[in-house]
Scaffold this active site. Sequence first.
Site, mmCIF file in Angstrom:
data_model
loop_
_atom_site.group_PDB
_atom_site.id
_atom_site.type_symbol
_atom_site.label_atom_id
_atom_site.label_comp_id
_atom_site.label_asym_id
_atom_site.label_seq_id
_atom_site.Cartn_x
_atom_site.Cartn_y
_atom_site.Cartn_z
ATOM 1 N N SER A 50 -50.697 -8.503 4.325
ATOM 2 C CA SER A 50 -49.302 -8.945 4.239
ATOM 3 C C SER A 50 -49.205 -10.376 3.720
ATOM 4 O O SER A 50 -48.129 -10.805 3.300
ATOM 5 C CB SER A 50 -48.616 -8.832 5.604
ATOM 6 O OG SER A 50 -49.233 -9.687 6.538
ATOM 7 N N HIS A 51 -50.292 -11.128 3.758
ATOM 8 C CA HIS A 51 -50.265 -12.508 3.258
ATOM 9 C C HIS A 51 -51.327 -12.731 2.191
ATOM 10 O O HIS A 51 -51.813 -13.841 2.006
ATOM 11 C CB HIS A 51 -50.353 -13.507 4.421
ATOM 12 C CG HIS A 51 -49.110 -13.465 5.244
ATOM 13 N ND1 HIS A 51 -48.881 -12.473 6.179
ATOM 14 C CD2 HIS A 51 -47.992 -14.221 5.216
ATOM 15 C CE1 HIS A 51 -47.677 -12.638 6.703
ATOM 16 N NE2 HIS A 51 -47.120 -13.696 6.140
ATOM 17 N N ASP A 181 -54.013 -16.688 15.241
ATOM 18 C CA ASP A 181 -52.822 -16.934 14.434
ATOM 19 C C ASP A 181 -51.950 -15.695 14.527
ATOM 20 O O ASP A 181 -52.339 -14.631 14.058
ATOM 21 C CB ASP A 181 -53.250 -17.171 12.973
ATOM 22 C CG ASP A 181 -52.062 -17.298 12.040
ATOM 23 O OD1 ASP A 181 -50.939 -17.518 12.527
ATOM 24 O OD2 ASP A 181 -52.271 -17.182 10.805
ATOM 25 N N PHE A 182 -50.798 -15.818 15.174
ATOM 26 C CA PHE A 182 -49.937 -14.628 15.293
ATOM 27 C C PHE A 182 -48.480 -14.975 15.078
ATOM 28 O O PHE A 182 -48.027 -16.073 15.376
ATOM 29 C CB PHE A 182 -50.127 -13.939 16.645
ATOM 30 C CG PHE A 182 -50.003 -14.828 17.858
ATOM 31 C CD1 PHE A 182 -48.782 -15.324 18.270
ATOM 32 C CD2 PHE A 182 -51.134 -15.141 18.611
ATOM 33 C CE1 PHE A 182 -48.682 -16.124 19.405
ATOM 34 C CE2 PHE A 182 -51.041 -15.940 19.742
ATOM 35 C CZ PHE A 182 -49.814 -16.430 20.140
ATOM 36 N N ALA A 183 -47.763 -13.996 14.546
ATOM 37 C CA ALA A 183 -46.311 -14.061 14.519
ATOM 38 C C ALA A 183 -45.839 -13.929 15.969
ATOM 39 O O ALA A 183 -46.499 -13.268 16.778
ATOM 40 C CB ALA A 183 -45.755 -12.913 13.690
ATOM 41 N N GLY A 190 -44.111 -9.016 6.876
ATOM 42 C CA GLY A 190 -44.825 -8.491 5.717
ATOM 43 C C GLY A 190 -45.430 -7.121 5.991
ATOM 44 O O GLY A 190 -45.499 -6.273 5.098
ATOM 45 N N ASP A 191 -45.850 -6.874 7.213
ATOM 46 C CA ASP A 191 -46.440 -5.568 7.527
ATOM 47 C C ASP A 191 -45.378 -4.472 7.496
ATOM 48 O O ASP A 191 -45.674 -3.327 7.135
ATOM 49 C CB ASP A 191 -47.131 -5.598 8.895
ATOM 50 C CG ASP A 191 -48.498 -6.273 8.796
ATOM 51 O OD1 ASP A 191 -49.178 -6.088 7.776
ATOM 52 O OD2 ASP A 191 -48.863 -7.011 9.733
ATOM 53 N N SER A 312 -59.906 -13.458 15.181
ATOM 54 C CA SER A 312 -60.438 -13.808 13.854
ATOM 55 C C SER A 312 -61.780 -13.162 13.534
ATOM 56 O O SER A 312 -62.252 -13.278 12.405
ATOM 57 C CB SER A 312 -60.527 -15.330 13.620
ATOM 58 O OG SER A 312 -59.240 -15.874 13.575
ATOM 59 N N ARG A 315 -61.317 -10.754 10.820
ATOM 60 C CA ARG A 315 -61.113 -11.484 9.559
ATOM 61 C C ARG A 315 -62.444 -11.984 8.993
ATOM 62 O O ARG A 315 -62.710 -11.881 7.791
ATOM 63 C CB ARG A 315 -60.192 -12.669 9.840
ATOM 64 C CG ARG A 315 -59.021 -12.744 8.967
ATOM 65 C CD ARG A 315 -57.974 -13.747 9.356
ATOM 66 N NE ARG A 315 -58.307 -14.845 10.227
ATOM 67 C CZ ARG A 315 -58.949 -15.945 9.856
ATOM 68 N NH1 ARG A 315 -59.368 -16.101 8.622
ATOM 69 N NH2 ARG A 315 -59.202 -16.909 10.736
HETATM 70 P P1 NDP Z 1 -52.046 -9.861 14.161
HETATM 71 O O1 NDP Z 1 -51.282 -9.294 15.302
HETATM 72 O O2 NDP Z 1 -52.661 -8.939 13.196
HETATM 73 O O3 NDP Z 1 -53.195 -10.809 14.725
HETATM 74 C C1 NDP Z 1 -52.900 -11.912 15.520
HETATM 75 C C2 NDP Z 1 -54.143 -12.599 15.996
HETATM 76 O O4 NDP Z 1 -54.745 -11.840 17.042
HETATM 77 C C3 NDP Z 1 -55.219 -12.769 14.929
HETATM 78 O O5 NDP Z 1 -55.845 -13.987 15.115
HETATM 79 C C4 NDP Z 1 -56.150 -11.579 15.205
HETATM 80 O O6 NDP Z 1 -57.461 -11.763 14.731
HETATM 81 C C5 NDP Z 1 -56.100 -11.530 16.712
HETATM 82 N N1 NDP Z 1 -56.411 -10.210 17.248
HETATM 83 C C6 NDP Z 1 -55.951 -9.003 16.839
HETATM 84 N N2 NDP Z 1 -56.470 -8.029 17.595
HETATM 85 C C7 NDP Z 1 -57.276 -8.617 18.504
HETATM 86 C C8 NDP Z 1 -58.103 -8.142 19.554
HETATM 87 N N3 NDP Z 1 -58.186 -6.843 19.837
HETATM 88 N N4 NDP Z 1 -58.804 -9.040 20.271
HETATM 89 C C9 NDP Z 1 -58.733 -10.360 19.992
HETATM 90 N N5 NDP Z 1 -57.972 -10.868 19.018
HETATM 91 C C10 NDP Z 1 -57.249 -10.006 18.280
HETATM 92 O O7 NDP Z 1 -51.144 -10.916 13.342
HETATM 93 P P2 NDP Z 1 -49.578 -10.980 13.104
HETATM 94 O O8 NDP Z 1 -49.108 -9.703 12.524
HETATM 95 O O9 NDP Z 1 -48.890 -11.455 14.312
HETATM 96 O O10 NDP Z 1 -49.523 -12.141 11.978
HETATM 97 C C11 NDP Z 1 -50.193 -11.951 10.750
HETATM 98 C C12 NDP Z 1 -50.145 -13.182 9.896
HETATM 99 O O11 NDP Z 1 -48.838 -13.387 9.409
HETATM 100 C C13 NDP Z 1 -50.559 -14.488 10.551
HETATM 101 O O12 NDP Z 1 -51.644 -14.995 9.812
HETATM 102 C C14 NDP Z 1 -49.342 -15.396 10.399
HETATM 103 O O13 NDP Z 1 -49.633 -16.763 10.119
HETATM 104 C C15 NDP Z 1 -48.641 -14.766 9.222
HETATM 105 N N6 NDP Z 1 -47.213 -15.066 9.263
HETATM 106 C C16 NDP Z 1 -46.740 -16.079 8.469
HETATM 107 C C17 NDP Z 1 -45.400 -16.412 8.516
HETATM 108 C C18 NDP Z 1 -44.851 -17.555 7.741
HETATM 109 O O14 NDP Z 1 -43.677 -17.828 7.845
HETATM 110 N N7 NDP Z 1 -45.605 -18.279 6.975
HETATM 111 C C19 NDP Z 1 -44.474 -15.670 9.362
HETATM 112 C C20 NDP Z 1 -45.099 -14.664 10.173
HETATM 113 C C21 NDP Z 1 -46.415 -14.365 10.105
HETATM 114 P P3 NDP Z 1 -58.004 -10.880 13.463
HETATM 115 O O15 NDP Z 1 -57.255 -11.414 12.278
HETATM 116 O O16 NDP Z 1 -59.458 -11.115 13.429
HETATM 117 O O17 NDP Z 1 -57.625 -9.448 13.774
HETATM 118 O O1 PYC Z 2 -44.618 -11.768 7.241
HETATM 119 O O2 PYC Z 2 -43.159 -12.416 8.732
HETATM 120 C C1 PYC Z 2 -43.764 -12.566 7.666
HETATM 121 C C2 PYC Z 2 -43.485 -13.763 6.858
HETATM 122 C C3 PYC Z 2 -42.356 -14.492 6.834
HETATM 123 C C4 PYC Z 2 -42.572 -15.518 5.926
HETATM 124 C C5 PYC Z 2 -43.807 -15.380 5.430
HETATM 125 N N1 PYC Z 2 -44.369 -14.310 6.030
#
Ligand code: NDP
Ligand code: PYC
Length: 340
Positions: A50-51, A181-183, A190-191, A312, A315
């Site tokens: 998604s990113h 790093d989580f939303a 994006g997903d 991570s 990742r």
């Molecule tokens: P996820 O829910 O996929 O993951 C969130 C975090 O939890 C990651 O660090 C992930 O690591 C970790 N994780 C997932 N599963 C496990 C597990 N079973 N045990 C331990 N850790 C775990 O991410 P989101 O969908 O919430 O967000 C995705 C991305 O979107 C982020 O990078 C965020 O910065 C980006 N984003 C950007 C925005 C913007 O405005 N710029 C807005 C919203 C989101 P791993 O990656 O290794 O799975």
């Molecule tokens: O995936 O939620 C998202 C997002 C918003 C802005 C950039 N990514």
Amino acid sequence: MTISSSPVRLSLDEAYELSRDVLSRNGMNAQHAASVAQSVVAGQRDECQSHGMYRLLVCVKGLRSAQVSGNAQPDVFDVSAALTRVDAHAGFSQVAFAAGVDELIRKANEVGVAALAINNCFHFSALWQEVEMLAERGVAAMAMTPSHACVAPAGGSKPLFGTNPFAFAWPRPGDFPFVFDFATSMVARGDIELAARNQQSIPEDWAIDACGQPTRDPARALDGAMLTFGSYKGSALSAMIELLAGPLIGDWMSFESLAKDAGAAITPHHGELIVAFGLNKFGGGDGCAKSNLARAEVLFHAIVDQGARLPSQRRFAARARSLREGVQIDRALFDEINAL
Ligand code: NDP
Ligand code: PYC
């Protein structure tokens, strides 16, 4: 003629060159194009679809709308011993972050804690990229940013918050940093956009439709409101991010960013707050940093030893795979990117 729908495999260099070329051809200067291309290829490399390169579509839309500047030169302001401010001048956040990051690290190491406030940027990137780099350079760090209003507060049903990501990283000598790093929504928007593109349904707890009913249809979810993770807990965190990376730093909140967008559907326009901690100042000072880091390792090992995984790790495994084999891109997306 046979039309192939199989995914396309690119080396990381090819992915970077394609991304940079698309951005340059659409008006970005060399610095912007390099910085943004690096960011989307890092997302693709780490299998954060998604990113990853999917974001090129909305980047180009923004450049063509002339609202986003592809050649802005960020201004860096030395606000105080612990605070640096960067005005991105309506450029992308990656360029503004690069302009301020050295000062952030220097101040964190000198003062113990320091902040970088980025204003007036277009922001779409995954935050792990920034905090991971900070931890690799020896400081612990957190980052947060609003986006466009699309998430209902817990108990409500109308979009107000953004998907508001929060990221944290801690240095681990000799290893990848500890990074999450989580939303603060159930998932990144994006997903849901990708699910809509691929005509896949979504889990029922991600979003509600415009009538406030749970929905598994991504298109209805995009028209309705996403939900926060952890109910009122994620909702409060999301509100905190609106405040700290909005009014505190004198920038827009998600509902204001969306109002300014006025239907253009381009990248959100607001600020970002990054805070860094110098490990040599806390916890007994310079002489103790090494043993404090060693104590942190006990925690990480205790997590893994009981069969849990560190955030991570997926990742980092994807990164190792991509470094060996290159990245895979959905054929339709590849064609769309090429058409840009
Ligand atoms: P996820 O829910 O996929 O993951 C969130 C975090 O939890 C990651 O660090 C992930 O690591 C970790 N994780 C997932 N599963 C496990 C597990 N079973 N045990 C331990 N850790 C775990 O991410 P989101 O969908 O919430 O967000 C995705 C991305 O979107 C982020 O990078 C965020 O910065 C980006 N984003 C950007 C925005 C913007 O405005 N710029 C807005 C919203 C989101 P791993 O990656 O290794 O799975
Ligand atoms: O995936 O939620 C998202 C997002 C918003 C802005 C950039 N990514």
